[in-house]
Enzyme design. Structure first.
Site, PDB file in Angstrom:
ATOM      1  N   SER A   1     -29.690 -45.793 -91.078  1.00 37.02           N
ATOM      2  CA  SER A   1     -30.736 -45.341 -90.174  1.00 37.02           C
ATOM      3  C   SER A   1     -31.534 -44.202 -90.811  1.00 37.02           C
ATOM      4  O   SER A   1     -32.764 -44.155 -90.700  1.00 37.02           O
ATOM      5  CB  SER A   1     -30.118 -44.876 -88.856  1.00 37.02           C
ATOM      6  OG  SER A   1     -31.120 -44.584 -87.923  1.00 37.02           O
TER       7      SER A   1
ATOM      8  N   SER B   1     -34.821 -45.931 -83.865  1.00 33.65           N
ATOM      9  CA  SER B   1     -34.247 -44.707 -83.332  1.00 33.65           C
ATOM     10  C   SER B   1     -33.103 -44.254 -84.239  1.00 33.65           C
ATOM     11  O   SER B   1     -32.360 -45.088 -84.763  1.00 33.65           O
ATOM     12  CB  SER B   1     -33.756 -44.943 -81.901  1.00 33.65           C
ATOM     13  OG  SER B   1     -33.395 -43.720 -81.322  1.00 33.65           O
ATOM     14  N   GLU B   2     -32.971 -42.930 -84.410  1.00 30.32           N
ATOM     15  CA  GLU B   2     -31.999 -42.372 -85.361  1.00 30.32           C
ATOM     16  C   GLU B   2     -30.593 -42.911 -85.150  1.00 30.32           C
ATOM     17  O   GLU B   2     -29.815 -43.037 -86.095  1.00 30.32           O
ATOM     18  CB  GLU B   2     -31.913 -40.841 -85.218  1.00 30.32           C
ATOM     19  CG  GLU B   2     -33.132 -40.086 -85.611  1.00 30.32           C
ATOM     20  CD  GLU B   2     -34.011 -39.801 -84.415  1.00 30.32           C
ATOM     21  OE1 GLU B   2     -34.462 -40.763 -83.763  1.00 30.32           O
ATOM     22  OE2 GLU B   2     -34.259 -38.622 -84.145  1.00 30.32           O
ATOM     23  N   ASN B   3     -30.240 -43.151 -83.883  1.00 28.54           N
ATOM     24  CA  ASN B   3     -28.875 -43.565 -83.601  1.00 28.54           C
ATOM     25  C   ASN B   3     -28.622 -45.026 -83.948  1.00 28.54           C
ATOM     26  O   ASN B   3     -27.585 -45.569 -83.575  1.00 28.54           O
ATOM     27  CB  ASN B   3     -28.525 -43.285 -82.140  1.00 28.54           C
ATOM     28  CG  ASN B   3     -29.500 -43.910 -81.188  1.00 28.54           C
ATOM     29  OD1 ASN B   3     -30.703 -43.883 -81.406  1.00 28.54           O
ATOM     30  ND2 ASN B   3     -28.993 -44.509 -80.135  1.00 28.54           N
ATOM     31  N   GLY B   4     -29.524 -45.653 -84.657  1.00 24.78           N
ATOM     32  CA  GLY B   4     -29.174 -46.909 -85.295  1.00 24.78           C
ATOM     33  C   GLY B   4     -29.671 -48.169 -84.632  1.00 24.78           C
ATOM     34  O   GLY B   4     -28.971 -49.197 -84.652  1.00 24.78           O
TER      35      GLY B   4
END
Lengths: 249, 221
Positions: B91, B49-52
């Protein structure tokens, strides 16, 4: 260089934030990584005409975005509503739900704020570049879209790329789980997100943390952000992880 | 046979079939996040997920999540054994650097050439691009998971997108509530139909001409 980085109060931590400053604000959008108490202190401090660099422009206030029930979201919307924001550089100026607009979207419709919408990976890399001394870089993101407008394009190995410039700031407000008094930071979970990158890219990085310990108490292998990147640290008033205690804000 | 439009849950179940063992997968916000709940437990799929977060799992039971473990939609997620956290630059290095095998994104419009429009409705005058443009540029295979038509029945699969693009020629497969369509160099290839629908009926709700797969069949979930 001052080695006393610990501020006694949030008010003291943001006291020199000046009108017209460029300001990075950490967090992905929800409660995780959001510097709630620094934002509240900045609202009270009142600096105006701010340029805000942040992933969203306040979608927690607009629609919760994972904020636990019964907790009042605190995000950049409180600065927008207080008339302190002139411009946003962001990936998410709107909420996904048009019926629950962000304060920023409403201000944008009234013509009160400027907006630069940037793809998230590009925003991140522009900040990282600034922190790493890189002036600009070529990225494939946004080729063939409005993102490429006005930017230099170049072909490498048969693929088109666009030139994106570094993005720095005067201040960064970030949140971490733990700091030592030298400013070394440890994060928790997905709340790490933008904080280590913003910490590099700002002239003055201010970190809001749950715990402050003495040098030597953090595992050097666990430190994500070196204290070199952090100028000020200030401790949150609760040790709860920061969510349960938010109801009292 | 009664004509049925697939529910978002059924669409997510169909999309989950596209995730091979060992794949690194990114699920966009909205309907694609439902896919996480339909990956067979015995299949190792690494959700990014983009948020890491690398290696998250299904949603936690109501009231049991951790606000420091969320997906890109801000929803609380669980961690699978072996999960780890990365900062945002890493990310997006994962995304832009070609380390995501499959991305599943929502879409307003997809064109015959595989152009994706999913970030801005022109009438609103403001939109949120998020991480979608990076995924469009960097994911090895991009799947659009979308309703086949607008609320008033107009096609969303078009010759040319009329909304601002997220990425050009990036979508490889379109999964809708009516059909599964592959974007090929020759054009759009209709591969699967929702139960009870004919190719002719789906064509009427699709602007570009659809090629029919030799083994055209009903969607099975």
């Amino acid at each position: 260089m001052s080695t006393n980085k610990v501020c006694a109060t949030f008010r003291e931590a943001v006291a020199d934030l000046f009108d017209g400053a460029v300001l990075m604000i950490g967090g992905f959008g929800g409660v995780g990584g959001m510097p709630h108490y620094l934002l509240l202190a900045l609202r009270e401090q009142g600096a105006r005409d701010l340029t805000i660099i942040s992933n969203t422009m306040g979608i927690a206030s607009a629609m919760g975005f994972g904020t636990p029930k019964g907790v009042r979201p605190v995000d950049v919307s409180i600065l927008v509503e207080n008339g302190q924001v002139r411009k946003a550089i962001t990936t998410f100026p709107t909420s996904p739900s048009p019926s629950r607009p962000t304060a920023f979207e409403l201000a944008y419709r009234r013509g009160q704020v400027e907006l630069e919408t940037v793809p998230q990976g590009t925003l991140t890399e522009r900040m990282r570049a600034a922190g790493a001394g890189i002036a600009a870089f070529y990225t494939p993101t946004g080729v063939g879209t409005v993102v490429e407008q006005g930017k230099e394009k170049r072909v490498f190995d048969g693929r088109e790329y666009i030139l994106e410039c570094a993005l720095k700031s005067d201040f960064a407000l970030i949140r971490a789980r733990q700091a030592d008094t030298l400013g070394n930071l440890v994060y928790r979970g997905t709340s790490r997100n933008f904080a280590p990158i913003m910490a590099m890219a700002a002239r003055v990085t201010i970190a809001e943390v749950d715990y402050i310990v003495q040098p030597g108490e953090l595992d050097p292998e666990a430190v994500v952000t070196t204290g070199i990147f952090v100028k000020r640290i200030v401790k949150r008033p609760s040790h709860t992880g920061g969510y349960q205690g938010m109801g009292a804000l | 046979m009664a004509k049925v439009r697939l529910t978002p849950e059924l669409m997510a179940m169909r999309a989950a079939q596209e995730l091979p063992e060992g794949a690194v997968v990114n699920l966009g916000i909205g309907m694609p996040t439902l896919v996480a709940n339909h990956i067979p437990p015995d299949r190792l799929v690494i959700l990014h997920s983009e948020n890491g977060v690398v290696g998250y799992g299904p949603f936690p039971p109501e009231g049991q999540g951790d606000p420091d473990v969320v997906n890109a939609g801000g929803e609380m997620a669980t961690l699978k054994p072996g999960a780890c956290f990365v900062h945002h630059a890493d990310s997006f290095a994962i995304i832009r650097g070609g380390h995501v095998d499959v991305a599943i994104l929502g879409a307003y419009q997809v064109s015959e050439q595989g152009d994706l429009a999913n970030w801005m409705i022109p009438a609103r005058g403001i939109g949120s691009i998020g991480g979608a443009a990076d995924l469009a540029a960097g994911a090895r295979k991009l799947i659009a998971l979308m309703e086949h038509t607008t609320r008033d029945g107009q096609p969303r699969i078009l010759r040319r997108c009329t909304y601002p693009l997220t990425g050009r020629r990036c979508v490889r497969l379109v999964i809708t509530d009516l059909a599964v369509i592959e974007v090929t160099p020759r054009g759009l290839l209709l591969k699967e139909l929702a139960p009870g629908w004919t190719a002719k009926e789906v064509q009427e709700l699709t602007e570009p001409e659809l090629l029919l797969a030799p083994d055209l069949r009903a969607i099975e979930v």
